[in-house]
Design a protein around this motif. Sequence first.
Motif, PDB file in Angstrom:
ATOM      1  N   ILE A  82     -50.384  21.258  -2.773  1.00 12.59           N
ATOM      2  CA  ILE A  82     -49.625  21.804  -1.640  1.00 12.59           C
ATOM      3  C   ILE A  82     -49.032  20.676  -0.798  1.00 12.59           C
ATOM      4  CG2 ILE A  82     -49.855  23.076   0.527  1.00 12.59           C
ATOM      5  CD1 ILE A  82     -51.899  24.876  -0.944  1.00 12.59           C
ATOM      6  N   LYS A  83     -49.758  19.578  -0.684  1.00 17.60           N
ATOM      7  CA  LYS A  83     -49.294  18.452   0.132  1.00 17.60           C
ATOM      8  C   LYS A  83     -48.205  17.631  -0.560  1.00 17.60           C
ATOM      9  CE  LYS A  83     -50.945  14.289   2.508  1.00 17.60           C
ATOM     10  NZ  LYS A  83     -52.127  13.415   2.770  1.00 17.60           N
ATOM     11  N   ARG A  84     -48.340  17.390  -1.888  1.00 17.49           N
ATOM     12  CA  ARG A  84     -47.502  16.386  -2.541  1.00 17.49           C
ATOM     13  C   ARG A  84     -46.547  16.911  -3.607  1.00 17.49           C
ATOM     14  NH1 ARG A  84     -52.771  14.146  -2.648  1.00 17.49           N
ATOM     15  NH2 ARG A  84     -53.047  12.432  -1.168  1.00 17.49           N
ATOM     16  N   TYR A  85     -46.820  18.080  -4.159  1.00 16.85           N
ATOM     17  CA  TYR A  85     -46.129  18.497  -5.390  1.00 16.85           C
ATOM     18  C   TYR A  85     -44.872  19.322  -5.123  1.00 16.85           C
ATOM     19  CZ  TYR A  85     -45.422  21.174  -9.731  1.00 16.85           C
ATOM     20  OH  TYR A  85     -44.891  21.791 -10.844  1.00 16.85           O
ATOM     21  N   HIS A  86     -43.829  19.052  -5.890  1.00 14.68           N
ATOM     22  CA  HIS A  86     -42.635  19.885  -5.974  1.00 14.68           C
ATOM     23  C   HIS A  86     -42.336  20.133  -7.451  1.00 14.68           C
ATOM     24  CE1 HIS A  86     -42.099  18.387  -1.859  1.00 14.68           C
ATOM     25  NE2 HIS A  86     -41.300  19.429  -1.644  1.00 14.68           N
ATOM     26  N   ARG A  87     -41.531  21.151  -7.698  1.00 12.78           N
ATOM     27  CA  ARG A  87     -41.128  21.453  -9.082  1.00 12.78           C
ATOM     28  C   ARG A  87     -39.612  21.582  -9.164  1.00 12.78           C
ATOM     29  NH1 ARG A  87     -42.990  27.077 -11.705  1.00 12.78           N
ATOM     30  NH2 ARG A  87     -41.450  27.838 -10.200  1.00 12.78           N
ATOM     31  N   VAL A  88     -39.045  21.025 -10.226  1.00 15.33           N
ATOM     32  CA  VAL A  88     -37.630  21.211 -10.504  1.00 15.33           C
ATOM     33  C   VAL A  88     -37.510  22.259 -11.605  1.00 15.33           C
ATOM     34  CG1 VAL A  88     -37.559  19.334 -12.229  1.00 15.33           C
ATOM     35  CG2 VAL A  88     -35.450  20.055 -11.075  1.00 15.33           C
ATOM     36  N   SER A  89     -36.517  23.131 -11.501  1.00 14.38           N
ATOM     37  CA  SER A  89     -36.394  24.215 -12.469  1.00 14.38           C
ATOM     38  C   SER A  89     -34.937  24.599 -12.673  1.00 14.38           C
ATOM     39  CB  SER A  89     -37.184  25.445 -11.988  1.00 14.38           C
ATOM     40  OG  SER A  89     -36.993  26.538 -12.871  1.00 14.38           O
ATOM     41  N   GLY A  90     -34.601  24.876 -13.914  1.00 10.11           N
ATOM     42  CA  GLY A  90     -33.261  25.367 -14.226  1.00 10.11           C
ATOM     43  C   GLY A  90     -33.167  26.870 -14.218  1.00 10.11           C
ATOM     44  N   ILE A  91     -34.264  27.549 -13.869  1.00  6.32           N
ATOM     45  CA  ILE A  91     -34.286  29.012 -13.759  1.00  6.32           C
ATOM     46  C   ILE A  91     -34.821  29.397 -12.385  1.00  6.32           C
ATOM     47  CG2 ILE A  91     -34.460  29.524 -16.209  1.00  6.32           C
ATOM     48  CD1 ILE A  91     -37.467  29.605 -15.916  1.00  6.32           C
ATOM     49  N   GLY A  92     -34.688  30.685 -12.052  1.00  5.15           N
ATOM     50  CA  GLY A  92     -34.997  31.128 -10.711  1.00  5.15           C
ATOM     51  C   GLY A  92     -36.466  31.400 -10.443  1.00  5.15           C
ATOM     52  N   LEU A  93     -36.731  31.843  -9.221  1.00  3.65           N
ATOM     53  CA  LEU A  93     -38.080  32.121  -8.734  1.00  3.65           C
ATOM     54  C   LEU A  93     -38.381  33.609  -8.741  1.00  3.65           C
ATOM     55  CD1 LEU A  93     -38.492  29.868  -5.589  1.00  3.65           C
ATOM     56  CD2 LEU A  93     -40.032  29.901  -7.544  1.00  3.65           C
ATOM     57  N   LEU A  94     -39.618  33.965  -9.039  1.00  3.11           N
ATOM     58  CA  LEU A  94     -40.028  35.365  -8.978  1.00  3.11           C
ATOM     59  C   LEU A  94     -40.204  35.826  -7.532  1.00  3.11           C
ATOM     60  CD1 LEU A  94     -40.622  37.714 -10.845  1.00  3.11           C
ATOM     61  CD2 LEU A  94     -43.011  36.985 -10.956  1.00  3.11           C
ATOM     62  N   SER A  95     -40.205  34.882  -6.594  1.00  2.00           N
ATOM     63  CA  SER A  95     -40.303  35.232  -5.171  1.00  2.00           C
ATOM     64  C   SER A  95     -38.944  35.198  -4.476  1.00  2.00           C
ATOM     65  CB  SER A  95     -41.249  34.261  -4.457  1.00  2.00           C
ATOM     66  OG  SER A  95     -40.780  32.925  -4.550  1.00  2.00           O
ATOM     67  N   ALA A  96     -37.867  35.085  -5.255  1.00  2.00           N
ATOM     68  CA  ALA A  96     -36.533  34.983  -4.657  1.00  2.00           C
ATOM     69  C   ALA A  96     -36.158  36.257  -3.903  1.00  2.00           C
ATOM     70  CB  ALA A  96     -35.490  34.706  -5.736  1.00  2.00           C
ATOM     71  N   ASP A  97     -35.337  36.083  -2.880  1.00  2.00           N
ATOM     72  CA  ASP A  97     -34.958  37.192  -2.001  1.00  2.00           C
ATOM     73  C   ASP A  97     -33.609  37.773  -2.429  1.00  2.00           C
ATOM     74  OD1 ASP A  97     -34.956  38.994   0.080  1.00  2.00           O
ATOM     75  OD2 ASP A  97     -34.217  37.561   1.569  1.00  2.00           O
ATOM     76  N   THR A  98     -33.574  38.326  -3.642  1.00  2.00           N
ATOM     77  CA  THR A  98     -32.370  39.014  -4.115  1.00  2.00           C
ATOM     78  C   THR A  98     -32.792  40.378  -4.658  1.00  2.00           C
ATOM     79  OG1 THR A  98     -32.444  38.282  -6.443  1.00  2.00           O
ATOM     80  CG2 THR A  98     -31.414  36.783  -4.844  1.00  2.00           C
ATOM     81  N   PRO A  99     -31.892  41.359  -4.646  1.00  2.00           N
ATOM     82  CA  PRO A  99     -32.263  42.702  -5.114  1.00  2.00           C
ATOM     83  C   PRO A  99     -32.803  42.721  -6.536  1.00  2.00           C
ATOM     84  CG  PRO A  99     -30.185  42.778  -3.921  1.00  2.00           C
ATOM     85  CD  PRO A  99     -30.530  41.324  -4.069  1.00  2.00           C
ATOM     86  N   ALA A 100     -32.173  41.962  -7.447  1.00  2.00           N
ATOM     87  CA  ALA A 100     -32.601  41.981  -8.847  1.00  2.00           C
ATOM     88  C   ALA A 100     -34.010  41.418  -9.002  1.00  2.00           C
ATOM     89  CB  ALA A 100     -31.615  41.193  -9.712  1.00  2.00           C
ATOM     90  N   VAL A 101     -34.302  40.330  -8.291  1.00  2.00           N
ATOM     91  CA  VAL A 101     -35.617  39.714  -8.395  1.00  2.00           C
ATOM     92  C   VAL A 101     -36.675  40.575  -7.708  1.00  2.00           C
ATOM     93  CG1 VAL A 101     -36.993  37.676  -7.902  1.00  2.00           C
ATOM     94  CG2 VAL A 101     -34.599  37.421  -8.529  1.00  2.00           C
ATOM     95  N   LYS A 102     -36.331  41.150  -6.553  1.00  2.00           N
ATOM     96  CA  LYS A 102     -37.281  42.044  -5.881  1.00  2.00           C
ATOM     97  C   LYS A 102     -37.632  43.243  -6.767  1.00  2.00           C
ATOM     98  CE  LYS A 102     -36.227  41.036  -1.025  1.00  2.00           C
ATOM     99  NZ  LYS A 102     -35.684  41.569   0.247  1.00  2.00           N
ATOM    100  N   LYS A 103     -36.626  43.769  -7.449  1.00  2.00           N
ATOM    101  CA  LYS A 103     -36.862  44.893  -8.354  1.00  2.00           C
ATOM    102  C   LYS A 103     -37.805  44.489  -9.475  1.00  2.00           C
ATOM    103  CE  LYS A 103     -34.465  48.071 -11.499  1.00  2.00           C
ATOM    104  NZ  LYS A 103     -33.147  48.447 -12.070  1.00  2.00           N
ATOM    105  N   LEU A 104     -37.572  43.303 -10.051  1.00  2.00           N
ATOM    106  CA  LEU A 104     -38.442  42.804 -11.113  1.00  2.00           C
ATOM    107  C   LEU A 104     -39.854  42.573 -10.593  1.00  2.00           C
ATOM    108  CD1 LEU A 104     -39.161  41.589 -13.852  1.00  2.00           C
ATOM    109  CD2 LEU A 104     -38.063  39.452 -13.119  1.00  2.00           C
ATOM    110  N   ALA A 105     -39.979  41.894  -9.448  1.00  2.00           N
ATOM    111  CA  ALA A 105     -41.299  41.602  -8.893  1.00  2.00           C
ATOM    112  C   ALA A 105     -42.059  42.884  -8.546  1.00  2.00           C
ATOM    113  CB  ALA A 105     -41.164  40.711  -7.655  1.00  2.00           C
ATOM    114  N   ASP A 106     -41.363  43.868  -7.977  1.00  2.00           N
ATOM    115  CA  ASP A 106     -42.007  45.136  -7.625  1.00  2.00           C
ATOM    116  C   ASP A 106     -42.481  45.872  -8.874  1.00  2.00           C
ATOM    117  OD1 ASP A 106     -41.621  44.667  -4.953  1.00  2.00           O
ATOM    118  OD2 ASP A 106     -39.872  45.979  -4.754  1.00  2.00           O
ATOM    119  N   ALA A 107     -41.653  45.865  -9.910  1.00  2.00           N
ATOM    120  CA  ALA A 107     -42.041  46.521 -11.161  1.00  2.00           C
ATOM    121  C   ALA A 107     -43.232  45.805 -11.796  1.00  2.00           C
ATOM    122  CB  ALA A 107     -40.853  46.543 -12.121  1.00  2.00           C
ATOM    123  N   TRP A 108     -43.247  44.489 -11.702  1.00  2.00           N
ATOM    124  CA  TRP A 108     -44.370  43.709 -12.251  1.00  2.00           C
ATOM    125  C   TRP A 108     -45.654  44.027 -11.495  1.00  2.00           C
ATOM    126  CZ3 TRP A 108     -44.123  40.371 -16.442  1.00  2.00           C
ATOM    127  CH2 TRP A 108     -45.254  39.605 -16.679  1.00  2.00           C
TER     128      TRP A 108
END
Length: 413
Positions: A281-307
């Motif tokens: 939590i103090k030191r680590y970051h991640r680089v990614s070419g794909i999105g987050l499951l916690s993203a604030d978009t309708p499509a991701v919220k729909k996926l996260a809610d269904a999951w």
Amino acid sequence: MNRSRPRVLAAAALAVALSVTGCSTKATTSANGAAPGVSDSTIKLGMLLDLSGAFATSGKTSNTASQFAVDEINAAGGVCGRKIELVVRDHGYDVQKAVTAYDEVAPQVLGFLNVYGSAVTSALRDKIAANDVLVGLTAFAPTLLGDPHLIVVGSTYDIQAINSVDWMVREGMLKKGDTLGHIYMQGEIGENSLKGSTFAAEKLGLKLASRQIKPTDADLTSQVNAMKAAGAKAILLDSTAKQTAAVASASQAAGLDVPIMGNVATFATSLLSTAAGPALIKRYHRVSGIGLLSADTPAVKKLADAWKAKFGAQQPESGGAVVLAYLSTHLWAKIINGACDDLTRKGVLAARAKVTSFSIDGLGPALDLSDPAQPTSRASQIHRPDQGVYAGMKLVEDFKVSDLAKEYQVKAG
């Protein structure tokens, strides 16, 4: 002479042929012949995953997420009037096991929805070409580009490394003359990432200290001590999730209080509940070419809610694997729907060539699939751990293509 007899014989021959092949006349046969894995009611796709090896955390999540997406697609009517069925085998991140699994599965399927691992895919390329089969990947090696049989989703390892080093410099974590440490994995993941870090270091006036590890290495104390001795001001990391915890813990023990930037496969949600959690939590970051499951978009919220509705309080170990598998499965559905008039392997490859772009809001950047020799994206997000968000990762910087990534010449395979 009975003129109707040839027609009767022809009809009978066709009926026998259909009963032997199990194929429907509706778009499953063509001049190219009937395709494996296609029947009147189903289309079978293969999955060769790491369910027991170094990347089992991500592999298991990929398996669950792909089936999750398939169930969703099938519930909406499937593709070409058929249900998708997955044929899954575990290769344990072992190339020889993967070759054996491929030989078993290939005759049963129209294509491969997911082959996990760059080294595994490289070992299978001759077979894939000989079978003329389309293969989706959980692999980001630039050496896999340039092959119309392979789908590499998102930025490659070298570009991810470039974007991450650029971000650390922009954020003041590194400055000209500083030493960047890079602990990289043996094989195509780490070696391609090292090309990116080498390019970025040269362009940004950084020194580079690198150490190689194997996927099976558990104690990374010596590598971390080497980073400390080199005076590293930040560490770039290509590893398994367990190795990320090992690096964070060893850094804390060594008094090496520097940022750690890992690639997309270096994190698992459960790490935040281990002894390494506070250091991450103090030191680590991640680089990614794909999105987050916690993203604030309708499509991701729909996926996260269904999951959440399906799996309850149990969060996925790899939110990135959920996003990639879900996105890739829907991309495959689009491709197959373009091949309904020719459900053969050649027909699927032809349909793939016509899909030049694809996106699902929030799950990743807009993908450019027009040229197999180029990455489908050069953009990366930066994430960091947060126990208060779903799947343990929050957004720090949205998709961005650094000037260095634009300049960099990717060398396809």
